[in-house]
Design an enzyme around this catalytic site. Structure first.
Site, PDB file in Angstrom:
ATOM      1  N   SER A  17       0.837  -1.204   0.000  1.00 51.48           N
ATOM      2  CA  SER A  17       0.000   0.000   0.000  1.00 51.48           C
ATOM      3  C   SER A  17       0.868   1.249   0.000  1.00 51.48           C
ATOM      4  O   SER A  17       2.064   1.201   0.345  1.00 51.48           O
ATOM      5  CB  SER A  17      -0.880  -0.023   1.265  1.00 51.48           C
ATOM      6  OG  SER A  17      -1.632   1.168   1.400  1.00 51.48           O
ATOM      7  N   GLY A  18       0.295   2.356  -0.383  1.00 52.51           N
ATOM      8  CA  GLY A  18       0.846   3.690  -0.167  1.00 52.51           C
ATOM      9  C   GLY A  18       2.302   3.879  -0.572  1.00 52.51           C
ATOM     10  O   GLY A  18       2.721   3.565  -1.687  1.00 52.51           O
ATOM     11  N   ILE A  19       3.075   4.402   0.363  1.00 49.48           N
ATOM     12  CA  ILE A  19       4.468   4.772   0.102  1.00 49.48           C
ATOM     13  C   ILE A  19       5.314   3.536  -0.225  1.00 49.48           C
ATOM     14  O   ILE A  19       6.137   3.561  -1.144  1.00 49.48           O
ATOM     15  CB  ILE A  19       5.039   5.525   1.327  1.00 49.48           C
ATOM     16  CG1 ILE A  19       4.343   6.895   1.471  1.00 49.48           C
ATOM     17  CG2 ILE A  19       6.546   5.687   1.226  1.00 49.48           C
ATOM     18  CD1 ILE A  19       4.634   7.615   2.788  1.00 49.48           C
ATOM     19  N   ASP A  38       4.413  -7.606   3.199  1.00 45.52           N
ATOM     20  CA  ASP A  38       3.302  -6.882   3.833  1.00 45.52           C
ATOM     21  C   ASP A  38       2.538  -7.854   4.723  1.00 45.52           C
ATOM     22  O   ASP A  38       2.479  -9.056   4.432  1.00 45.52           O
ATOM     23  CB  ASP A  38       2.354  -6.276   2.790  1.00 45.52           C
ATOM     24  CG  ASP A  38       1.531  -5.118   3.367  1.00 45.52           C
ATOM     25  OD1 ASP A  38       1.824  -3.952   3.039  1.00 45.52           O
ATOM     26  OD2 ASP A  38       0.598  -5.388   4.161  1.00 45.52           O
ATOM     27  N   ASP A  64       4.223 -10.200   9.076  1.00 52.49           N
ATOM     28  CA  ASP A  64       3.883  -9.274  10.156  1.00 52.49           C
ATOM     29  C   ASP A  64       5.196  -8.908  10.846  1.00 52.49           C
ATOM     30  O   ASP A  64       5.819  -9.748  11.506  1.00 52.49           O
ATOM     31  CB  ASP A  64       2.920  -9.965  11.127  1.00 52.49           C
ATOM     32  CG  ASP A  64       2.586  -9.086  12.330  1.00 52.49           C
ATOM     33  OD1 ASP A  64       3.190  -7.992  12.480  1.00 52.49           O
ATOM     34  OD2 ASP A  64       1.729  -9.503  13.132  1.00 52.49           O
ATOM     35  N   TYR A 160       2.798   7.928  18.134  1.00 54.44           N
ATOM     36  CA  TYR A 160       3.364   8.006  16.782  1.00 54.44           C
ATOM     37  C   TYR A 160       4.602   8.900  16.780  1.00 54.44           C
ATOM     38  O   TYR A 160       5.643   8.555  16.221  1.00 54.44           O
ATOM     39  CB  TYR A 160       2.312   8.540  15.810  1.00 54.44           C
ATOM     40  CG  TYR A 160       2.754   8.544  14.354  1.00 54.44           C
ATOM     41  CD1 TYR A 160       2.740   7.363  13.612  1.00 54.44           C
ATOM     42  CD2 TYR A 160       3.181   9.713  13.734  1.00 54.44           C
ATOM     43  CE1 TYR A 160       3.142   7.349  12.283  1.00 54.44           C
ATOM     44  CE2 TYR A 160       3.577   9.708  12.408  1.00 54.44           C
ATOM     45  CZ  TYR A 160       3.552   8.531  11.683  1.00 54.44           C
ATOM     46  OH  TYR A 160       3.955   8.522  10.368  1.00 54.44           O
ATOM     47  N   LYS A 164       8.406   7.730  15.836  1.00 55.33           N
ATOM     48  CA  LYS A 164       9.162   8.266  14.694  1.00 55.33           C
ATOM     49  C   LYS A 164      10.437   8.985  15.155  1.00 55.33           C
ATOM     50  O   LYS A 164      11.413   9.024  14.417  1.00 55.33           O
ATOM     51  CB  LYS A 164       8.265   9.169  13.848  1.00 55.33           C
ATOM     52  CG  LYS A 164       7.164   8.398  13.105  1.00 55.33           C
ATOM     53  CD  LYS A 164       7.744   7.357  12.133  1.00 55.33           C
ATOM     54  CE  LYS A 164       6.669   6.614  11.363  1.00 55.33           C
ATOM     55  NZ  LYS A 164       7.227   5.621  10.416  1.00 55.33           N
ATOM     56  N   THR A 195      -2.264   8.755   1.413  1.00 57.64           N
ATOM     57  CA  THR A 195      -2.290   7.280   1.373  1.00 57.64           C
ATOM     58  C   THR A 195      -3.474   6.808   2.226  1.00 57.64           C
ATOM     59  O   THR A 195      -4.069   7.609   2.969  1.00 57.64           O
ATOM     60  CB  THR A 195      -0.999   6.670   1.966  1.00 57.64           C
ATOM     61  OG1 THR A 195      -1.030   6.868   3.387  1.00 57.64           O
ATOM     62  CG2 THR A 195       0.263   7.265   1.378  1.00 57.64           C
TER      63      THR A 195
END
Ligand code: NAP
Length: 256
Positions: A17-19, A38, A64, A160, A164, A195
């Site tokens: 997905s996404g990025i 993924d 996972d 989050y 990060k 996304t």
């Protein structure tokens, strides 16, 4: 002309997905073979199929990244079925926006899930592929965030933000330790990229999107494709003397 990543094998987590999907497709266009990883085996298979349909080489594996033993098993399987990797992109991640002062159960669950995926995940995957990366004098690209630095404008995602910041610390610590092995370790700091991760926020929280855009000199949200160039740069010989750095791909968010 050969691509910038010819003769490389790249593992990309969260590549369904996404990025991560965009980076996997972009690396394949530069002639790398891709291990598409993924948690969702179906989306991983779709990314690998898209790469093959475009003439590239890819295989998909359900993984996972919170499962350390599964990471080790997949690392061995990738080496046996494709070959040892020389590029690892730690991309898989999640976000949730519950205030620390909010519902206690939600705050605790956010903390556990986000740390397990965003911080322990890159540790698990990197550790599992470490021997391959050291043998190849490889490159590690970690997907960090503007929240590796700032919190004040988006004050409702403490787990989050902490995760990060940790990804950036992990990047710098590994760059310092693995440089002697010729392994380069860098991060990318995306701004707000459209996304599925933030689909609901974009639909339901225009105020938050306005905060982001008011601080984005380029005046637009990003697309997954905006992260592909920096990711190719950091994985290729173009960045041969770059390690321990973070390339911000945020439309300039951190400058104002
Ligand atoms: P996305 O579209 O939701 O993609 C993330 C992918 O990771 C999904 O396929 C997801 O699978 C997978 N994943 C989730 N948990 C996993 C696990 N335990 N093991 C393996 N794969 C797992 O999100 P994205 O926006 O592309 O985000 C990619 C990275 O960029 C994340 O690290 C994110 O923090 C970072 N980032 C994103 C933005 C942004 O604005 N989008 C900004 C800064 C940084 P499921 O969908 O099945 O859960």
């Amino acid at each position: 002309m050969p691509g910038l990543l010819q003769d490389h094998i790249a593992a990309v987590t969260g590549a369904g997905s996404g990025i991560g999907r965009a980076i996997a497709l972009g690396y394949a266009r530069e002639d790398a073979q891709i291990a598409v990883l993924d948690i969702n085996g179906q989306t991983a298979a779709r990314t690998a199929a898209a790469i093959r349909a475009a003439g590239g080489k890819a295989r998909d594996f359900a993984l996972d990244i919170t499962d350390r033993n599964a990471c080790r098993a997949i690392a061995a399987q990738v080496a046996a079925e494709i070959g040892p990797i020389s590029i690892l992109v730690n991309n898989a991640g999640i976000n949730r926006r519950n205030a620390f002062t909010g519902d206690a159960d939600a705050v605790v669950k956010d903390w556990q899930d986000i740390m397990a995926i965003n911080l322990n995940g890159p540790f698990n995957v990197t550790h599992a592929f470490l021997d391959q990366l050291r043998r190849a004098k490889g490159r590690i690209v970690n997907i960090a965030s503007i929240q590796s630095f700032v919190h004040v404008r988006t004050p409702n995602s403490p787990a989050y933000t902490t995760s990060k910041h940790g990804v950036l610390g992990f990047t710098r610590a590994l760059a310092a330790e693995l440089g002697k092995d010729g392994v380069r370790v860098n991060a990318i700091g995306p701004g707000l990229i459209e996304t599925p991760l933030n689909e609901r926020v974009r639909a339901n929280n225009p105020e938050l999107i306005k905060i982001f855009l008011d601080h984005t000199p380029l005046g637009r949200t990003g697309k997954p494709e905006d992260i592909v160039g920096p990711a190719i740069f950091l994985a290729s010989d173009l960045s041969a003397y770059v390690t321990g750095s973070i390339v911000m791909a945020d439309g300039g968010y951190r400058t104002i």
